[in-house]
Design an enzyme around this catalytic site. Structure first.
Site, PDB file in Angstrom:
ATOM      1  N   LYS A  47      -9.585  64.754 121.704  1.00 41.77           N
ATOM      2  CA  LYS A  47      -8.955  63.433 121.579  1.00 41.77           C
ATOM      3  C   LYS A  47      -9.165  62.994 120.148  1.00 41.77           C
ATOM      4  O   LYS A  47     -10.275  62.599 119.766  1.00 41.77           O
ATOM      5  CB  LYS A  47      -9.608  62.436 122.529  1.00 41.77           C
ATOM      6  N   ILE A  53      22.897  47.032  86.984  1.00 41.26           N
ATOM      7  CA  ILE A  53      21.491  47.250  86.617  1.00 41.26           C
ATOM      8  C   ILE A  53      20.637  47.455  87.878  1.00 41.26           C
ATOM      9  O   ILE A  53      20.572  46.584  88.743  1.00 41.26           O
ATOM     10  CB  ILE A  53      20.931  46.066  85.801  1.00 41.26           C
ATOM     11  N   TYR A  54      20.029  48.616  87.965  1.00 38.86           N
ATOM     12  CA  TYR A  54      19.095  48.904  89.050  1.00 38.86           C
ATOM     13  C   TYR A  54      17.670  48.692  88.543  1.00 38.86           C
ATOM     14  O   TYR A  54      17.416  48.763  87.344  1.00 38.86           O
ATOM     15  CB  TYR A  54      19.239  50.357  89.497  1.00 38.86           C
ATOM     16  N   ARG A  75      20.361  66.433  89.009  1.00 32.97           N
ATOM     17  CA  ARG A  75      20.677  67.398  90.066  1.00 32.97           C
ATOM     18  C   ARG A  75      21.976  67.029  90.768  1.00 32.97           C
ATOM     19  O   ARG A  75      22.740  67.889  91.186  1.00 32.97           O
ATOM     20  CB  ARG A  75      19.531  67.467  91.087  1.00 32.97           C
ATOM     21  N   LEU A 103      13.341  49.405  89.801  1.00 29.71           N
ATOM     22  CA  LEU A 103      12.459  50.058  90.781  1.00 29.71           C
ATOM     23  C   LEU A 103      11.036  50.111  90.273  1.00 29.71           C
ATOM     24  O   LEU A 103      10.758  49.757  89.127  1.00 29.71           O
ATOM     25  CB  LEU A 103      12.953  51.479  91.066  1.00 29.71           C
ATOM     26  N   CYS A 112      -2.149  58.247  87.729  1.00 23.67           N
ATOM     27  CA  CYS A 112      -3.187  58.200  88.757  1.00 23.67           C
ATOM     28  C   CYS A 112      -4.346  59.122  88.433  1.00 23.67           C
ATOM     29  O   CYS A 112      -5.417  59.023  89.026  1.00 23.67           O
ATOM     30  CB  CYS A 112      -2.569  58.556  90.103  1.00 23.67           C
ATOM     31  N   ASP A 146       6.893  49.534  89.950  1.00 23.15           N
ATOM     32  CA  ASP A 146       5.913  48.446  89.938  1.00 23.15           C
ATOM     33  C   ASP A 146       6.521  47.109  89.542  1.00 23.15           C
ATOM     34  O   ASP A 146       5.933  46.061  89.795  1.00 23.15           O
ATOM     35  CB  ASP A 146       4.791  48.760  88.937  1.00 23.15           C
ATOM     36  N   THR A 198      19.711  45.022  90.932  1.00 17.73           N
ATOM     37  CA  THR A 198      19.290  43.674  90.551  1.00 17.73           C
ATOM     38  C   THR A 198      20.457  42.719  90.805  1.00 17.73           C
ATOM     39  O   THR A 198      21.499  43.120  91.345  1.00 17.73           O
ATOM     40  CB  THR A 198      18.934  43.621  89.050  1.00 17.73           C
ATOM     41  N   SER A 250       6.451  60.875  81.955  1.00 16.27           N
ATOM     42  CA  SER A 250       6.109  61.670  83.134  1.00 16.27           C
ATOM     43  C   SER A 250       4.657  62.108  83.157  1.00 16.27           C
ATOM     44  O   SER A 250       4.355  63.258  83.390  1.00 16.27           O
ATOM     45  CB  SER A 250       7.018  62.912  83.108  1.00 16.27           C
TER      46      SER A 250
END
Ligand SMILES: Cc1cc2nc3c(=O)[nH]c(=O)nc-3n(C[C@H](O)[C@H](O)[C@H](O)COP(=O)(O)OP(=O)(O)OC[C@H]3O[C@@H](n4cnc5c(N)ncnc54)[C@H](O)[C@@H]3O)c2cc1C
Ligand SMILES: Cc1cc2nc3c(=O)[nH]c(=O)nc-3n(C[C@H](O)[C@H](O)[C@H](O)COP(=O)(O)OP(=O)(O)OC[C@H]3O[C@@H](n4cnc5c(N)ncnc54)[C@H](O)[C@@H]3O)c2cc1C
Ligand SMILES: CC(C)(COP(=O)(O)OP(=O)(O)OC[C@H]1O[C@@H](n2cnc3c(N)ncnc32)[C@H](O)[C@@H]1OP(=O)(O)O)[C@@H](O)C(=O)NCCC(=O)NCCS
Ligand SMILES: CC(C)(COP(=O)(O)OP(=O)(O)OC[C@H]1O[C@@H](n2cnc3c(N)ncnc32)[C@H](O)[C@@H]1OP(=O)(O)O)[C@@H](O)C(=O)NCCC(=O)NCCS
Lengths: 549, 549
Positions: free
Chosen positions: A436, A280-281, A24, A283, A45, A285, A275, A41
């Site tokens: 409340k 190098i990125y 995008r 993300l 879960c 787990d 990293t 993809s």
């Protein structure tokens, strides 16, 4: 402008999110996404619920297909392609095409690592020989378990490990008609909450027919997995084993490439998710994050963070610099008819980290008591008595549970204090809440403690008080004691207290309790103002009774 | 220390809350609570549901009885006692004992006014003669309506006024088997949300069999209420009339005592909830508050604020000074199977107040689409394009609606910006949410707008575009158009867009739309980067279609 070439390792939560956002932002970038499995993809879960036939269509698990995602996002998606090596010098990845059994290289400007985490499999004697033992991470695992259940028609199952996945599997196997044992090494299931809160769930899953075995682990598997020998010597005969004692970061690629690793072998990243190699990125787990509450390094493998990190990595790749500031561990799970949710640090962590904290337990209704279908939510909050900072919250109940944790997660994120919770203006109509809200109540109670209006004692302190013959007063109505009470307590119903003060010794501390803590608090106010030293049982008999029922 | 003597006028939400907290803080204060009706501390908000027999026990409505509350709180509770005058000079209240028809005086140190608000009853011709017309505020009203329904067995009802109470009554009368007409002067029901959002509810309540009559009011009542003549000339024959066009603050006592009044005659208070006489506090539906968003004076009669103000008044009475900083109007209602919730300012208010704002509409799922029972939530958020401040949010859907508004209310309270919503770490498991929660989505979209990644146009601008022969492109699949589309639009499915760019004129603005706005956004990104000027229909066909179905 030269096209950027970005290679993404892993095509599910973190990887696919990065790819989608990246496209995008940059229509011209060359994006290749490698996935060693067949599917990208997919709904990790949702897997337990497909096995349980709550989700009925297998297709529903495939959030995006390679074809669909390619068409929408113009991404080169390569399933059955495993990245085997990062050559940082040459800036190429070595890739194994698993279908055609060939290896090739792909050059890069940037690499994004989102390889996830894999189920821990310790070398327990007999584990390799088991013919009925499964772990659950992906669609093939799911297919294997489901087809075992569908075709072999097991009658019994043993789930090893009482974390989220273990408990979800126990529930879904019960749905499928199996008799399930759940074995957990700790004294409780669902580690993110504390023992007395988990006790509510222990009672619930036992009510649902699960045989719960706590403080015990597997010593060996015998008879190809038909028999499990526990550390205690106990034996379990079982047709099916789900092994889910936790996950560990998939760090092999990173390790081999000499990228820095952190706690538990997780890949180290800076706040931009780079990293130790800025090309190098990483993300999801596989990475080490900052615990948002206590600032320590941690591994918190959850889908929300993975998805959001993907968006951040994509932003950083195109120069829209954005920081990832840490994970607070907001989590929720369905446990049969109940819901459990939590955020931030629990008491176990707070102790380990030597944090100063106060504890609050309350049991407000999910919505107005006079409107049908209201159930109590048992809530626990920890806060710093000095700074008033919210350290964490936990909730267990039947309805409206995760709503309250989401509100508190938002409050924590925004830096609101425990007492600020009282001022939140939350929506109210009888089917949804009370004037409340439970979250407001936490704020009120926190304020009362801070202002010294009441002092509390905890469920685990009762035993010592009994042993020391402390004055313990039950301020509930007599009839309520029929459903259980704390031994060695005198009963003075709240309505009679003002007239029966003379029955209580002025020199000793009076320990009061009621059902949930409110009347105890009222009693404490009356007694305090009458010159007594008094403490109220936090969470009342309901918290105490969850442990000692 | 001299005992404080505090007289409380009104014994329900605000009054009883003040009394309860006050007693907890001060065991010695003399507290007298006057209530002109028979009941204190009843569940106003539950009344419609008792009439609808959703709440089956009348007793359930009585949260506290005078006896119970006296015993617990040692408060002198005087029901059937109406306060008729405040003598500020003498510091006495004049009270009428309605049972014994005598008048007496009671002296005070402080007075707390929580008299509430009463239903507006304009002098419409014939209104006094109606034998079947009711308003709904308290238990006697409820008993009257319920006994009318139970005994007279009306077949039809006309509800005049489409606010919260009107809509709740319409629903509950439908439950009771009546054929209901709902008459509303404005072009929409549920004023706190905007027209296109209310349109979803219009469709829903019509589907449920309610005859909805908008932009019409009552001209006169005829035949003792058996016939209603509307402004339009339309006639309604009806067996029962519920009149609920709004409430006005009960200000008579305050007015007679020359206390300052504010907007709409509401009692003026300072931030400590003191009236212009520092010995007199006021709270609840009767007072003027600050609109938390825009800072203007307002009347926002809701139970949450009333209850919380009660606690604040009590704190201030004992010298624990606390401010009430304003009301943001967080509200929720059940509307048959749907839920509507909102917080802050809507577009109507924003316009009136000349606020600068951007609008976002989204329709995310209540939880993960692959888990059963997920329904879209239609959400609208307004924010200040310059400061990024959240001005308000609205949501309509079947599940998880008020959760998202509560999270946003918390964010607003904490001063989070619209784009901060993307960073909230909210709980996720498939039965409860998505890895990117709907609230995160609002944050993403806000950020994209702020960063100029996409420009949007609104549902109400379509007509003019059509008239001007603008290029309108539907990027949905062809098959989706079968369920409706915007006239005069070309269809280029998103997956084909990159290859069909040549079909679109480069000189004109391209207006794209899809079902909910996501694919339109993707299309906009592709087109923008290909050098087109492009705008995306905010909320997609779903928002547009809610109005023009
Ligand atoms: C059964 C189950 C239930 C869960 N339930 C929840 C829940 O309810 N809520 C929640 O928040 N989280 C849940 N999670 C966790 C959540 O799924 C993960 O946090 C999330 O998927 C992590 O994203 P990721 O991208 O890091 O890893 P993953 O989504 O696991 O994706 C990693 C992918 O990388 C691929 N890969 C690895 N190495 C290579 C390589 N060398 N070459 C090519 N491909 C490679 C793997 O095959 C894998 O498909 C659940 C997980 C499981 C397994
Ligand atoms: C049918 C209905 C449904 C509602 N639903 C909701 C909802 O879902 N959510 C929500 O937030 N709010 C709801 N409300 C509004 C909510 O009930 C009010 O905001 C709240 O009760 C206001 O509290 P209060 O103390 O100001 O007034 P009240 O609760 O109305 O109490 C005022 C009391 O003062 C007494 N009184 C007045 N004058 C005198 C006098 N001179 N002497 C003695 N007594 C006096 C009155 O008899 C009355 O009992 C609803 C209201 C109604 C009527
Ligand atoms: C689906 C997947 C590929 C991500 O795709 P994605 O396009 O980033 O995500 P979504 O489809 O949710 O769309 C979000 C985008 O739409 C935008 N959006 C959402 N609603 C919108 C609307 N009504 N109008 C305009 N834009 C909208 C958002 O801003 C966001 O775009 P941005 O990131 O550029 O700001 C990835 O999340 C995935 O693989 N998920 C499955 C695996 C997984 O997450 N597993 C763990 C959980 S089971
Ligand atoms: C019921 C009513 C009298 C208020 O009574 P209350 O005692 O203030 O309110 P609650 O019973 O909710 O109890 C709240 C108190 O208990 C405390 N509390 C709640 N849970 C607790 C726990 N587990 N342990 C200790 N204290 C607890 C709170 O801190 C609060 O005390 P505080 O205000 O001194 O801090 C009043 O709200 C009322 O009349 N309600 C009905 C009318 C009404 O509200 N109508 C509109 C909505 S339908």
């Amino acid at each position: 402008m030269k096209k950027k070439k970005i290679l993404i390792v892993g095509g599910v939560a973190g990887g696919a999110s990065t790819a989608a956002r990246l496209r995008r932002l940059d229509e011209n970038a060359e994006i290749i996404m490698f996935e060693r499995g067949e599917h990208i993809s997919f709904a990790n879960c949702g897997l337990p619920y497909y096995i349980g036939e709550v989700i009925q269509q297998r297709d529903a698990l495939l959030v995006q297909t390679p074809e669909g995602m390619s068409a929408k996002f113009n991404i080169d998606i390569r399933v059955f392609n495993e990245v085997t090596k990062i050559d940082r010098e040459k800036k190429v990845l070595q890739v194994k095409d698993l279908k055609n059994n060939r290896t090739y290289e792909e050059s890069y400007d940037y690499v994004v690592l989102s390889p996830g985490a894999s189920p821990i499999m310790p070398p327990i004697p007999g584990i390799k020989e088991c013919k009925n033992l499964f772990t659950l991470r992906n669609i093939p695992d799911t297919d294997a378990i489901k087809s075992f259940v569908d075709n072999k028609k097991p009658k019994t199952a043993a789930v090893i490990g009482g974390g989220f996945i273990g408990v979800e599997m126990a529930e879904n196997l019960v749905h499928r008609g199996l008799k399930v044992s759940l074995v957990e090494m700790a004294d409780q299931i669902m580690g993110p909450i504390d023992y007395e809160m988990a006790s509510i769930l222990h009672n619930h899953i036992e009510d649902k027919g699960v045989q719960l075995i706590l403080e015990d682990g597997v010593k060996s598997f015998e008879k190809d997995g038909k028999e499990i020998i526990l550390q205690s010597g106990k034996k379990i005969n079982t047709d099916l084993i789900i092994f889910s004692i936790g996950v560990r970061p998939e760090n092999q690629l990173a390790k081999d490439a000499n990228l820095e690793l952190g706690v538990g072998g997780a890949i180290k990243v800076n706040e931009y998710l780079e990293t130790s190699d800025p090309s190098i990125y990483a993300l999801g787990d596989a990475i080490q994050v900052k615990d948002y509450i206590n600032g320590q390094d941690a591994i918190i493998p959850l889908a929300g963070p993975a998805n959001k990190q993907g968006r951040i990595v994509a932003n950083n790749l195109v120069g829209k610099k954005e920081k990832y500031v840490g994970t607070m561990g907001s989590a929720v799970a369905k446990v049969f008819d109940m819901t459990v949710a939590s955020v931030g640090n629990n008491e176990k962590i707070a102790k380990k980290q030597n944090l100063k904290y106060e504890v609050i337990h309350i049991h407000p209704g999910s919505h107005a008591g006079y409107y049908p279908g209201a159930f109590p939510i048992s809530m626990k909050m920890l806060f710093d008595p000095k700074t008033d900072k919210i350290l964490g919250a936990q909730a267990v109940g039947y309805d409206g549970v995760e709503k309250r944790i989401d509100v508190i997660a938002t409050a924590i994120k925004a830096g609101l204090k425990a007492t600020d919770l009282k001022d939140l203006e939350l929506t109210y109509a009888p089917p949804f809440s009370s004037a409340k809200d439970p979250v407001n109540m936490l704020g009120f109670v926190a304020e009362n403690m801070k202002h010294g209006l009441v002092e509390t004692f905890q469920w685990h302190e009762v035993k010592a008080l009994q042993d020391n013959k402390a004055v313990l007063v039950d301020v509930r109505e007599e009839i309520e004691r029929e459903l259980g009470f704390i031994e060695n307590t005198i009963n003075i119903p709240l309505g009679q207290l003002r007239n029966r003060l003379s029955e209580l010794p002025k020199k000793e501390t009076i320990y009061v309790y009621c059902q949930v803590g409110i009347r105890g608090y009222l009693a404490a106010r009356i007694l305090t103002q009458a010159g007594y030293k008094v403490k109220n049982l936090d969470g009342g008999y309901k918290t105490y009774g969850a442990v000692f029922r």
